[in-house]
Write a protein that holds these residues in place. Structure first.
Motif, PDB file in Angstrom:
ATOM      1  N   HIS A  29      27.274   0.910   1.482  1.00 42.36           N
ATOM      2  CA  HIS A  29      27.099   2.320   1.138  1.00 42.36           C
ATOM      3  C   HIS A  29      27.848   2.626  -0.160  1.00 42.36           C
ATOM      4  N   ASN A  30      27.160   3.289  -1.092  1.00 48.44           N
ATOM      5  CA  ASN A  30      27.795   3.539  -2.389  1.00 48.44           C
ATOM      6  C   ASN A  30      28.609   4.829  -2.439  1.00 48.44           C
ATOM      7  N   HIS A  31      28.512   5.655  -1.411  1.00 46.61           N
ATOM      8  CA  HIS A  31      29.273   6.913  -1.399  1.00 46.61           C
ATOM      9  C   HIS A  31      29.475   7.347   0.052  1.00 46.61           C
ATOM     10  N   LYS A  32      30.703   7.699   0.400  1.00 46.01           N
ATOM     11  CA  LYS A  32      31.026   8.088   1.774  1.00 46.01           C
ATOM     12  C   LYS A  32      31.542   9.530   1.793  1.00 46.01           C
ATOM     13  N   ILE A  33      30.908  10.345   2.641  1.00 46.04           N
ATOM     14  CA  ILE A  33      31.239  11.779   2.714  1.00 46.04           C
ATOM     15  C   ILE A  33      31.737  12.113   4.117  1.00 46.04           C
ATOM     16  N   LEU A  34      32.830  12.855   4.198  1.00 47.70           N
ATOM     17  CA  LEU A  34      33.373  13.312   5.475  1.00 47.70           C
ATOM     18  C   LEU A  34      33.256  14.822   5.578  1.00 47.70           C
ATOM     19  N   LEU A  35      32.673  15.290   6.671  1.00 46.27           N
ATOM     20  CA  LEU A  35      32.628  16.722   6.986  1.00 46.27           C
ATOM     21  C   LEU A  35      33.579  16.932   8.157  1.00 46.27           C
ATOM     22  N   LEU A  36      34.600  17.765   7.965  1.00 50.95           N
ATOM     23  CA  LEU A  36      35.712  17.824   8.910  1.00 50.95           C
ATOM     24  C   LEU A  36      36.069  19.248   9.320  1.00 50.95           C
ATOM     25  N   SER A  37      36.330  19.422  10.628  1.00 48.94           N
ATOM     26  CA  SER A  37      36.922  20.653  11.160  1.00 48.94           C
ATOM     27  C   SER A  37      37.867  20.239  12.279  1.00 48.94           C
ATOM     28  N   ILE A  38      39.094  20.755  12.264  1.00 51.78           N
ATOM     29  CA  ILE A  38      40.144  20.322  13.196  1.00 51.78           C
ATOM     30  C   ILE A  38      40.806  21.534  13.846  1.00 51.78           C
TER      31      ILE A  38
ATOM     32  N   GLN B 120      47.593  17.485  14.932  1.00 49.26           N
ATOM     33  CA  GLN B 120      48.275  16.916  13.775  1.00 49.26           C
ATOM     34  C   GLN B 120      47.347  15.914  13.085  1.00 49.26           C
ATOM     35  N   LEU B 121      47.396  15.879  11.747  1.00 50.16           N
ATOM     36  CA  LEU B 121      46.647  14.843  11.036  1.00 50.16           C
ATOM     37  C   LEU B 121      47.421  14.277   9.865  1.00 50.16           C
ATOM     38  N   ALA B 122      48.740  14.477   9.871  1.00 52.35           N
ATOM     39  CA  ALA B 122      49.575  14.000   8.761  1.00 52.35           C
ATOM     40  C   ALA B 122      49.511  12.484   8.620  1.00 52.35           C
ATOM     41  N   LYS B 123      49.553  11.752   9.743  1.00 51.86           N
ATOM     42  CA  LYS B 123      49.527  10.289   9.706  1.00 51.86           C
ATOM     43  C   LYS B 123      48.205   9.760   9.176  1.00 51.86           C
TER      44      LYS B 123
ATOM     45  N   ASN C 219      42.548  13.863  16.415  1.00 56.23           N
ATOM     46  CA  ASN C 219      43.991  13.803  16.198  1.00 56.23           C
ATOM     47  C   ASN C 219      44.316  12.589  15.341  1.00 56.23           C
ATOM     48  N   ASP C 220      45.598  12.428  15.018  1.00 60.82           N
ATOM     49  CA  ASP C 220      45.999  11.358  14.107  1.00 60.82           C
ATOM     50  C   ASP C 220      45.453   9.993  14.499  1.00 60.82           C
ATOM     51  N   ASP C 221      45.723   9.558  15.718  1.00 60.99           N
ATOM     52  CA  ASP C 221      45.359   8.205  16.116  1.00 60.99           C
ATOM     53  C   ASP C 221      43.847   7.994  16.182  1.00 60.99           C
ATOM     54  N   SER C 222      43.116   8.987  16.705  1.00 58.13           N
ATOM     55  CA  SER C 222      41.660   8.821  16.773  1.00 58.13           C
ATOM     56  C   SER C 222      41.032   8.855  15.386  1.00 58.13           C
ATOM     57  N   LEU C 223      41.599   9.654  14.474  1.00 57.43           N
ATOM     58  CA  LEU C 223      41.098   9.670  13.099  1.00 57.43           C
ATOM     59  C   LEU C 223      41.403   8.354  12.382  1.00 57.43           C
TER      60      LEU C 223
ATOM     61  N   SER D 233      23.443  13.852  -0.663  1.00 59.15           N
ATOM     62  CA  SER D 233      23.334  12.440  -0.328  1.00 59.15           C
ATOM     63  C   SER D 233      22.020  11.810  -0.757  1.00 59.15           C
ATOM     64  N   ASN D 234      22.118  10.499  -0.996  1.00 60.64           N
ATOM     65  CA  ASN D 234      20.909   9.692  -1.144  1.00 60.64           C
ATOM     66  C   ASN D 234      20.881   8.678  -0.007  1.00 60.64           C
ATOM     67  N   ASN D 235      19.859   7.855   0.029  1.00 61.28           N
ATOM     68  CA  ASN D 235      19.658   6.963   1.173  1.00 61.28           C
ATOM     69  C   ASN D 235      20.750   5.916   1.346  1.00 61.28           C
ATOM     70  N   ASN D 236      21.532   5.664   0.296  1.00 57.11           N
ATOM     71  CA  ASN D 236      22.589   4.655   0.394  1.00 57.11           C
ATOM     72  C   ASN D 236      23.952   5.255   0.750  1.00 57.11           C
ATOM     73  N   ASN D 237      23.984   6.534   1.041  1.00 60.89           N
ATOM     74  CA  ASN D 237      25.246   7.191   1.390  1.00 60.89           C
ATOM     75  C   ASN D 237      25.558   7.056   2.880  1.00 60.89           C
ATOM     76  N   LEU D 238      26.843   7.188   3.195  1.00 59.69           N
ATOM     77  CA  LEU D 238      27.312   7.234   4.582  1.00 59.69           C
ATOM     78  C   LEU D 238      27.968   8.588   4.807  1.00 59.69           C
ATOM     79  N   LEU D 239      27.490   9.330   5.798  1.00 58.82           N
ATOM     80  CA  LEU D 239      27.998  10.660   6.081  1.00 58.82           C
ATOM     81  C   LEU D 239      28.631  10.675   7.472  1.00 58.82           C
ATOM     82  N   VAL D 240      29.814  11.255   7.564  1.00 56.28           N
ATOM     83  CA  VAL D 240      30.534  11.301   8.835  1.00 56.28           C
ATOM     84  C   VAL D 240      30.891  12.739   9.169  1.00 56.28           C
ATOM     85  N   ILE D 241      30.537  13.163  10.374  1.00 56.69           N
ATOM     86  CA  ILE D 241      30.906  14.482  10.891  1.00 56.69           C
ATOM     87  C   ILE D 241      31.939  14.259  11.980  1.00 56.69           C
ATOM     88  N   ALA D 242      33.122  14.868  11.838  1.00 54.12           N
ATOM     89  CA  ALA D 242      34.205  14.544  12.767  1.00 54.12           C
ATOM     90  C   ALA D 242      35.143  15.729  12.975  1.00 54.12           C
TER      91      ALA D 242
END
Length: 422
Positions: free
Chosen positions: A318-327, A332-335, A301-305, A389-398
């Motif tokens: 990290h030179n590149h940050k990737i977000l994988l998202l399903s909600i 709500q995620l407007a905020k 939700n908004d606050d936890s995100l 991704s390469n080894n310097n990337n940061l990947l987030v699943i949320a």
């Protein structure tokens, strides 16, 4: 009786055992499809039918919007370090519903679920109990059977009508309260806070993290009505490093757990610190993989995100940050949209199940964004994310607890008695 008859009887017994082992969980999951019903009457009737085990258990109720599970896990870890037998009731689960009911981090035995359901099914049906109401009663009965010293009970989504509120706690802890479940709790922060504050019980002490002024006003009012007190912990209290749950918001949850532990027992600082070091709660800024770094967080939700984005912002190198998202569609995620776009270079949208926004709906909410992608399959999305991704990337699943089974299969993690192993 000849050996053919003996063999046939043994096969029948084995068949019955195997099928009964499935029946308990299947029956519970069938109740989940019937949705949520407000009110405590059904829970009280079921507890009364099983001889009111809640009356013989010391318990703590955790109420709030975000951080309830982390606070529960933190408090459990501290009290276990003290040498206590601790029951832990949380929701939702990541992979299997047995995760929701634990004693000293050992998940409830499936056989117990079967026995409880078989013994009480007719009463559950006649009362018309919901999935969560049955789980609550079963958890309390299990803790009583296991003779726990204390039970930590996470409230589901509200407070006033949540089945946990029927369990007569000795202490109530309030985590951060914010906008969520508006379709059930109300469309304003005042309505939502009122629902949660209504869980307060007569002369039962309360402790809370710092809250917004309007939230504090309502909590204080309900504490006065219930002839009790509410203490607000100092948000600048001790911070902790090198923990498995990371981020400033988790510091608040840990500090709340520490305050709760001290309220209940005379615990040494050494025991508290050792307990904190051993906190483990899957799916909360959890590192799944290195090179590239992959983080899993159930922020939904908004606050936890926003809290997740604050944590991501603090990570360097990290030179590149990737977000994988399903909600979920109800969230709500407007905020949080601006923070999400600011902290990630690539965003991949997917849909975990029918409860979630479709990929196109999520894509529309996140547009415009320079590198925004869609994948209908969650597993394909994970595979694509790793390929990008390469080894310097940061990947987030949320975005949801529903990621659990995909995390398990794609990163070769499995859950055994609530201990993640690789």
């Amino acid at each position: 009786m000849n050996w053919h008859q003996i063999f046939y009887i043994l096969m029948l017994e084995r068949w019955f055992k195997l099928n009964s082992n499935r029946d308990g969980k299947e029956y519970l999951l069938s109740l989940e499809t019937k949705g949520i019903k407000l009110g405590l009457d059904r829970t009280k009737k079921l507890l009364n039918h099983i001889q009111n085990p809640e009356a013989n258990i010391l318990s703590v109720q955790i109420i709030g919007t975000n951080g309830k599970g982390s606070t529960a896990a933190s408090l459990s870890s501290i009290l276990e370090e003290e040498g206590l037998k601790v029951g832990l009731f949380t929701s939702p689960h990541l992979i299997d519903l047995t995760e929701r009911i634990q004693v000293n981090r050992q998940c409830i035995d499936t056989n117990y679920i079967d026995k409880f359901i078989n013994k009480n099914k007719s009463n559950i049906n006649s009362i018309g109990c919901t999935f969560f109401e049955v789980l609550t009663a079963m958890a309390i009965m299990y803790f009583h059977t296991k003779a726990v010293d204390i039970a930590i009970l996470e409230t589901g989504l509200g407070g006033k009508y949540d089945s946990v509120t029927a369990c007569k706690p000795a202490l109530q802890l309030f985590t951060s309260i914010s906008m969520d479940h508006m379709n059930i709790l109300g469309c304003s922060i005042e309505e939502i806070t009122t629902q949660k504050a209504s869980a307060m019980q007569f002369k039962t002490p309360c402790i809370s993290v710092q809250q917004e002024h309007s939230i504090k006003t309502i909590l204080n009012d309900y504490a006065k009505k219930n002839h009790t007190t509410i203490e607000y912990i100092n948000s600048s209290q001790k911070h902790y490093n090198n923990l498995s749950i990371r981020g400033i918001h988790q510091t608040d949850n840990i500090n709340l757990a520490v305050a709760g532990a001290k309220q209940l027992y005379d615990i040494s600082t050494k025991t508290i610190n050792e307990g904190i070091k051993k906190i483990f709660w899957p799916g909360r800024t959890q590192i799944l993989h290195s090179q590239p770094t992959v983080i899993f967080d159930v922020a939904h939700n908004d606050d936890s995100l926003l809290s997740l984005c604050d944590y991501i912002k603090s990570i360097e190198g990290h030179n590149h940050k990737i977000l994988l998202l399903s909600i979920q569609k109800t969230k709500q995620l407007a905020k949080a949209l601006d923070a999400i776009k600011l902290n990630f270079d690539t965003i991949i949208c997917t849909q975990l199940n029918d409860r979630m926004y479709t990929t196109n709906e999520l894509y529309s909410k996140l547009s415009p964004f320079a590198d925004l992608r869609c994948h209908e399959s969650a597993d394909t999305a994970i595979e694509t994310m790793m390929q990008l991704s390469n080894n310097n990337n940061l990947l987030v699943i949320a975005g949801s607890h529903y990621w659990g089974k995909h995390i398990e299969s794609n990163f070769k993690f499995f859950l055994v008695n609530n201990i993640i192993k690789s």
